[in-house]
Design a protein around this motif. Sequence first.
Motif, PDB file in Angstrom:
ATOM      1  N   UNK A  66       0.843  -1.201   0.000  1.00  0.00           N
ATOM      2  CA  UNK A  66       0.000   0.000   0.000  1.00  0.00           C
ATOM      3  C   UNK A  66       0.877   1.249   0.000  1.00  0.00           C
ATOM      4  N   UNK A  67       1.962   1.205   0.762  1.00  0.00           N
ATOM      5  CA  UNK A  67       2.876   2.357   0.843  1.00  0.00           C
ATOM      6  C   UNK A  67       3.449   2.706  -0.533  1.00  0.00           C
ATOM      7  N   UNK A  68       3.808   1.646  -1.308  1.00  0.00           N
ATOM      8  CA  UNK A  68       4.386   1.928  -2.635  1.00  0.00           C
ATOM      9  C   UNK A  68       3.292   2.075  -3.698  1.00  0.00           C
ATOM     10  N   UNK A  69       2.031   2.078  -3.253  1.00  0.00           N
ATOM     11  CA  UNK A  69       0.922   2.357  -4.168  1.00  0.00           C
ATOM     12  C   UNK A  69       0.490   1.179  -5.006  1.00  0.00           C
ATOM     13  N   UNK A  70       0.722  -0.040  -4.513  1.00  0.00           N
ATOM     14  CA  UNK A  70       0.355  -1.204  -5.314  1.00  0.00           C
ATOM     15  C   UNK A  70      -0.593  -2.153  -4.569  1.00  0.00           C
ATOM     16  N   UNK A  71      -1.407  -1.595  -3.712  1.00  0.00           N
ATOM     17  CA  UNK A  71      -2.310  -2.433  -2.922  1.00  0.00           C
ATOM     18  C   UNK A  71      -3.192  -3.307  -3.812  1.00  0.00           C
ATOM     19  N   UNK A  72      -3.575  -2.751  -4.969  1.00  0.00           N
ATOM     20  CA  UNK A  72      -4.479  -3.492  -5.860  1.00  0.00           C
ATOM     21  C   UNK A  72      -3.753  -4.516  -6.723  1.00  0.00           C
ATOM     22  N   UNK A  73      -2.415  -4.526  -6.625  1.00  0.00           N
ATOM     23  CA  UNK A  73      -1.632  -5.402  -7.510  1.00  0.00           C
ATOM     24  C   UNK A  73      -1.006  -6.572  -6.762  1.00  0.00           C
ATOM     25  N   UNK A  74      -1.482  -6.806  -5.556  1.00  0.00           N
ATOM     26  CA  UNK A  74      -0.844  -7.807  -4.687  1.00  0.00           C
ATOM     27  C   UNK A  74      -0.749  -9.181  -5.329  1.00  0.00           C
ATOM     28  N   UNK A  75      -1.783  -9.574  -6.060  1.00  0.00           N
ATOM     29  CA  UNK A  75      -1.803 -10.943  -6.601  1.00  0.00           C
ATOM     30  C   UNK A  75      -1.292 -11.015  -8.038  1.00  0.00           C
ATOM     31  N   UNK A  76      -0.714  -9.919  -8.509  1.00  0.00           N
ATOM     32  CA  UNK A  76      -0.192  -9.925  -9.878  1.00  0.00           C
ATOM     33  C   UNK A  76       1.214 -10.509  -9.912  1.00  0.00           C
ATOM     34  N   UNK A  77       1.482 -11.232 -10.976  1.00  0.00           N
ATOM     35  CA  UNK A  77       2.834 -11.762 -11.192  1.00  0.00           C
ATOM     36  C   UNK A  77       3.693 -10.651 -11.795  1.00  0.00           C
ATOM     37  N   UNK A  78       5.021 -10.722 -11.656  1.00  0.00           N
ATOM     38  CA  UNK A  78       5.876  -9.683 -12.252  1.00  0.00           C
ATOM     39  C   UNK A  78       5.603  -9.464 -13.741  1.00  0.00           C
TER      40      UNK A  78
END
Lengths: 409, 236
Positions: B141-153
Amino acid sequence: MWPCYLARKQLFPPRRFPLFAFISIVGVALGVTALLVVQTVMHSFGEEHRRRIRESYGDVIVHAGGSPIGAATRTSALLLQKTPGATAAAPYLEGQAILMSDEADIRFVGVRGIDLDGEARVIPLDRYWEAGRKEDFDDEHVILGATLAENLGLGLGATLTLTSPGHIAQAIDGQRISLPKEFHVSGIIRTGFRPADEQTILLTRRAAAELFGAAPDTASAIHLKLRDHTQAGDTAHQLNRHLPGNLRAAPWSGFRKAFLDAVAMEKELLFFLMFIIILVASFSIGSTLFNHVVRRTREIGLLGALGARPRQILQIYITQGILIGLAGYALGATLAVLILHFRQQIVQLMGQGETLLQQYQFAKVPLHYNTPDFLKTALLTLLLMTTVSLLPALWAARRKPSEAMRDAG
Amino acid sequence: MPDKTTIPATPPPPVLRARALAKGYNTPRGRLAVLADITLAIDPGEFVSIRGESGAGKTTLLQILGGLDRPDSGELLWNGETLARETNARLARRRARWLGCVFQNYHLVPELTAHENITLAARIVGHPLRDATPDATRLLATVGLAQRATHLPSQLSGGECQRVALARALINNPSLLLADEPTGNLDERTGASIMNLLIELTKSARIALILVTHNTEFAQRATRRFILRHGVLQPA
């Protein structure tokens, strides 16, 4: 245990077909299948032969070294009473006879004279019964093996003539002889065991004694059925310490021993040959695993940079080898069970049914699973896969993080 | 009345101290000295930038300072403790707790999601997953990716991958963060955003930061600036 977790993730990546794992697992599975099928088939042949021998001869056979046993009925009853673990005993009188039938040439056959009720308690005649009625079996009737009946073209009620070779010799010497005797077929049995089905002629023991010119109530041997056939050796040993005169007891395991030893040796040899094939396959899987690890050089460096210890990196790639081994074994064992289930159809498709009958005397491929064979193969698979994964795992564990990251670019 | 004397607080030791570090490589044409005499001390929370031409040895220096490689000579101390006698395994264990790394190529594990990549670093240190999970969620969340947690690289952009790498580097609360060209693969705008985030997060957590970069503008933001030339660090 993060190394195991990462090993599993790398082997079965999410949202992508695990090609590397698939190829490796299928490679192991095929080896396991081949080994298990060969081992199980060979074990089944041996086991089926052992079962047939027990069912033909009984678990323990008491004989008089080729001489007839007198007062066989009483001796048989005494043996049943005195033998620990015995559930049935039956005397029989065996010998060679000359068979003449309307439709066939003269031929030598083995004849066994039995007391039907007692015999059926030692040998599973009811299971083998194919045609006819047991009640019709008497001194004028015979029971034939199914193949012999087919070869001679004899059905129920057909007539055949039996005489003893001893009578021919007596006739040549100019002595008085008994005339050949006519019998009618009252029953047909099919054991599925070629020698038995091709050669069996069962008479009453009284008729057999008359045929062979033996005294009434004599027997060639008395066979015993035990509650536990694995105790046959001990039981025979104990009996031999107490049996009177020239009576001797022999366990079923001593019969056709050379053949059974040959089957066992064949199984061991095939295991060895299959093992070499699997060893070659394992090394090629090891090479694939090495490539897989080399392609992961950057990640190995990264893990080192994140603080993973060499032992943990070693663990990742050994775990992958073990996982491939486990999955390969599971798939291979399943395939083997499937192939074994359809063994009869496969043999027919290959057109090998007659060979099977000629070489192993079975009309159908027998199936007896042997748990130790499955355990041995599982252990061997895991051992091989751990060994072949050790080299790439060691290579990975010894990489310096800085070198790994530099080499990966 | 006893004399009340104020004892001055002892200053904490530098996070990192390097004394006369040297490193070279064997080449077909003889020994190539990459680092000649590196002496450096970095205090907690300090931001140091290092610039240099390609091949000057910046990455080698960073790897030695981070304990990823060993110097040929000289001494390196982390929080006042020397690393010279540490075995590889013990060095790895200390590195896991003490150091965070951000690389130009992100170096995320491709089979792990963004969240899993972050928790992996915590699990390597020995934290159980149940403890690492909330920290990783907070950092994402701090780096602004809370919605991307389950995404692969493979499902993330370069900038997003670098944010995940930054969160991973911070999850174990390191004393020192090494950033090797963290914006090298990013466009100007994304690079600036990553740089802001990097500086902001290390500053707020008092994490010392060593930034290796070609970018003069980013390097200027450091409290101390160096140029690596002929194997020696020179003030910029």
